[in-house]
Design an enzyme around this catalytic site. Structure first.
Site, short mmCIF file in Angstrom:
data_model
loop_
_atom_site.label_atom_id
_atom_site.label_comp_id
_atom_site.label_asym_id
_atom_site.label_seq_id
_atom_site.Cartn_x
_atom_site.Cartn_y
_atom_site.Cartn_z
N CYS A 123 0.84 -1.20 0.00
CA CYS A 123 0.00 0.00 0.00
C CYS A 123 0.88 1.26 0.00
CB CYS A 123 -0.98 -0.04 1.16
SG CYS A 123 -2.31 1.18 1.03
N HIS A 143 -3.81 -4.85 -0.13
CA HIS A 143 -3.35 -5.42 1.14
C HIS A 143 -3.46 -6.94 1.07
CE1 HIS A 143 -3.03 -1.76 3.61
NE2 HIS A 143 -3.96 -1.29 2.81
N GLU A 185 -2.57 -9.03 3.21
CA GLU A 185 -2.94 -9.53 4.55
C GLU A 185 -4.43 -9.37 4.84
OE1 GLU A 185 -2.41 -5.17 5.34
OE2 GLU A 185 -1.59 -6.63 3.93
#
Length: 194
Positions: free
Chosen positions: A77, A175, A177
């Site tokens: 990001c 992202h 994650e």
């Protein structure tokens, strides 16, 4: 394998740490130059505003070491955006790893872009086994235009770089994650394939 997440006070650090743990690895948070240099893999996260994040990097002298790292580095990001030449956000000079300037989406669209979007034109081993048009999770008002280092494309108002790669440096605008099983597979590729 030693995995270091760069800790410079601008991160979604815990969610990355948990995602790595789910893959069976431990990651350490560090702003220690020698520890970062000794890592097998480095993750450069970022959530927030570009100019203040760059100031934190400069204050901790990390801006000088990140471009010289030789092991695989993944910017996420804002981390990816800071690896570019510059950003329109706060008129910020970046680390100059990726040869592209980060732009702001126009006033014609709602910003930030929040939510799920497709990725296409997948290149390099970062996307090994990842089908085209899978959905990933994004939160951003700024984007890196398509360039020679683009390895994945997404679209919001305009097509833009969902991921970048140059030498040992990788970046994802999304992202991983927070991108469910697909994001986890991309993170696994970074840790195990690259």
């Amino acid at each position: 394998m030693k995995i270091v997440i760069i800790n410079y006070g601008a991160g979604n650090i815990q969610s990355i740490k948990f995602a790595i743990k789910r893959l069976g690895y431990e990651a350490v948070l560090s702003d220690n130059v020698s520890e970062i240099k000794a890592a097998d893999k480095v993750i450069f996260p970022g959530v927030g505003e570009a100019s203040s994040a760059m100031k934190k990097l400069r204050d901790s002298k990390l801006d000088a070491i990140i471009p010289d790292l030789k092991q695989p580095v993944l910017g996420i990001c804002l981390g990816m955006q800071l690896m570019c030449n510059s950003s329109e956000e706060g008129n910020t000079q970046g680390l100059g790893i990726f040869d592209v300037d980060v732009k702001k989406f126009s006033d014609k669209v709602k910003v930030p872009q929040i939510g799920w979007n497709q990725i296409t034109d997948l290149k390099t081993s970062l996307f090994k086994g990842i089908p085209e048009k899978e959905h990933i999770y994004l939160v951003h008002s700024f984007y890196a235009p398509i360039c020679s280092e683009t390895i994945a494309v997404s679209e919001y108002e305009v097509p833009y770089s969902a991921a970048l790669q140059k030498d040992n440096f990788y970046g994802t605008q999304f992202h991983p994650e927070k991108s469910s099983t697909i994001g986890e597979a991309i993170l696994k590729n970074f840790l195990e394939v690259i």
